[in-house]
Design an enzyme around this catalytic site. Structure first.
Site, PDB file in Angstrom:
ATOM      1  N   ASP A   1      -6.372  -4.949  -6.282  1.00 41.70           N
ATOM      2  CA  ASP A   1      -6.082  -3.566  -5.864  1.00 41.70           C
ATOM      3  C   ASP A   1      -4.625  -3.173  -6.142  1.00 41.70           C
ATOM      4  O   ASP A   1      -4.305  -2.006  -6.347  1.00 41.70           O
ATOM      5  CB  ASP A   1      -6.327  -3.373  -4.358  1.00 41.70           C
ATOM      6  CG  ASP A   1      -7.442  -4.196  -3.767  1.00 41.70           C
ATOM      7  OD1 ASP A   1      -7.788  -5.236  -4.345  1.00 41.70           O
ATOM      8  OD2 ASP A   1      -7.955  -3.825  -2.708  1.00 41.70           O
TER       9      ASP A   1
ATOM     10  N   ASP B   1       0.800  -1.222   0.000  1.00 45.39           N
ATOM     11  CA  ASP B   1       0.000   0.000   0.000  1.00 45.39           C
ATOM     12  C   ASP B   1       0.835   1.275   0.000  1.00 45.39           C
ATOM     13  O   ASP B   1       0.288   2.374  -0.134  1.00 45.39           O
ATOM     14  CB  ASP B   1      -0.960   0.010   1.192  1.00 45.39           C
ATOM     15  CG  ASP B   1      -2.067  -1.019   1.024  1.00 45.39           C
ATOM     16  OD1 ASP B   1      -2.499  -1.225  -0.127  1.00 45.39           O
ATOM     17  OD2 ASP B   1      -2.495  -1.605   2.032  1.00 45.39           O
TER      18      ASP B   1
HETATM   19  N1  GLY Z   1      -7.277  -1.642  -1.169  1.00 47.09           N
HETATM   20  C1  GLY Z   1      -8.168  -1.982  -0.159  1.00 47.09           C
HETATM   21  C2  GLY Z   1      -9.586  -1.847  -0.511  1.00 47.09           C
HETATM   22  O1  GLY Z   1      -9.939  -1.544  -1.636  1.00 47.09           O
HETATM   23  O2  GLY Z   1     -10.393  -2.049   0.369  1.00 47.09           O
END
Ligand code: GLY
Length: 403
Positions: free
Chosen positions: A185, A120
């Protein structure tokens, strides 16, 4: 501080209203009206933040209305969105006041550049520092961006050709028995790598990004165009161990925000590579969601296209906002007007009273009715800082296209 915020905002808003009305030659356009609302709404939120006398980053609110803040320690994937929204408000208004706030909230994230324990770092540094450098932030932002890309690159697993998303020995999914989980993601983090190569001249980051995008193309999608949430690889042999979910309804379902990340992610990957396979995949996911029988008429999806109790399931405004922003970019590359029109329709829904907060309510967030993770009972039907971020980005993209 409070006084200066108010004076700066009032002056900025007034100048901006007058200038935009003159420029647009009509009372107040769609984008302008939303930006006026956003500046007023964020001013109320900022007043609450400065009352606390510290630099707190809003993330969402609890059911009793109290604010939940994002951690700046490096593990909270949402920590960069607030700074990013402030950068977009600066870009949308030209008001230096928003720039100085954006700089302040960006600086809070400086140490995240060294965090190697989460993918992240791409979200966090991308939304804050990448927007900052684009909009005239300090030159030293570049070294922070490249350093963050170095940290992210340490999670690349060469045998599998992917960047590992979550850790497997600790963290919220540690009990799943995965070896090298990759979530859809993770595509969003590749922008940091592409930009780091552009800034540093070191092609390593670009090659890692392309490898990850290619492997995801190969392994993350079903024949109907929809994306799995998680693909677990064997980091040593590269083989796919399983395809499953963490935040979706089931392993075989189509989690709404995951589809949005896929559309946005591959459109962005096309921006840096001109690889038509990426554009085609973004379009395939669009075909999947916009022809889905469970897509509501207002184009704000339920949290999962396969959720069992549709139409009595929560919507996910964040998925709609991410998709709208991506569609503006996609319409430019494909020259398909339909994508732009669809993005306009989504924004129209989001700025209606059904989804846009009344002024001064909703903890100062712009949009209501997003979902964090239903399987974890976390952040259900709440405002989320990232829904606001992609809403503002979409407004900015719409404005730029109409210029
Ligand atoms: N990247 C985490 C979410 O979309 O919840």
């Amino acid at each position: 501080m409070k006084k200066s915020i108010k004076i700066g905002l009032c002056t900025g808003i007034l100048c901006w209203i007058i200038l935009s009305c003159i420029a647009d030659n009509h009372p107040v356009g769609f984008v302008a009206e939303n930006v006026i609302f956003a500046t007023e709404q964020y001013a109320t939120q900022l007043n609450e933040l400065t009352d606390r006398g510290e630099n707190h980053i809003p993330r969402t609110i609890k059911s009793d209305g109290t604010m939940v803040y994002a951690s700046t320690a490096g593990w909270d994937w949402t920590a960069g969105f607030y700074a990013g929204s402030l950068w977009y408000l600066y870009e949308l208004t030209g008001d230096e006041h928003w720039k100085s706030l954006a700089e302040r909230y960006t600086a809070l994230l400086e140490k995240v550049q060294y965090n190697k324990s989460t993918h992240d770092v791409g979200f966090i540094i991308g939304c804050s520092y990448l927007n900052g450098i684009r909009l005239g932030g300090e030159e030293q932002y570049k070294s922070i961006i490249v350093s963050a890309a170095q940290s992210l690159s340490t999670r690349f697993r060469p045998a599998a050709g992917v960047i590992q998303s979550w850790n497997v020995h600790s963290g919220w999914q540690a009990k799943r028995g995965w070896k090298c989980p990759v979530i859809i993601d993770n595509l969003m983090n590749l922008e940091l790598l592409f930009e780091a190569t552009r800034m540093s001249g070191d092609s390593t980051y670009y090659r890692i990004a392309v490898s990850h995008a290619d492997k995801t193309l190969q392994n993350h999608f079903r024949s109907d165009g929809s994306s799995f949430h998680v693909v677990d690889y064997d980091g040593e042999t590269g083989e796919v161990r399983s395809r499953c979910t963490a935040q979706g309804y089931s392993d075989e379902s189509a989690w709404a925000r995951g589809q949005a990340w896929a559309i946005y992610g591959y459109t962005m990957c096309y921006r840096y590579t001109q690889n038509l396979a990426y554009l085609k995949q973004a379009e395939k996911v669009c075909d999947f969601i916009f022809t889905h029988s469970n897509m509501p008429d207002d184009l704000v999806p339920y949290w999962d296209y396969d959720a069992i109790n549709i139409p009595h399931e929560p919507r996910d405004v964040s998925a709609a906002a991410i998709t709208a922003s991506a569609l503006y970019e996609l319409s430019g590359y494909t020259r398909k007007e339909q994508y732009r029109k669809t993005a306009d329709l989504i924004l129209k829904s989001l700025s209606s009273p059904a989804y846009r907060s009344p002024l001064g309510m909703n903890g100062g967030f712009l949009l209501m009715h997003s979902v964090g993770s239903i399987p974890h009972g976390s952040e259900v039907d709440v405002p989320l800082v990232y829904a606001d971020y992609y809403f503002l980005e979409a407004l900015k993209r719409k404005r730029d296209m109409e210029k």
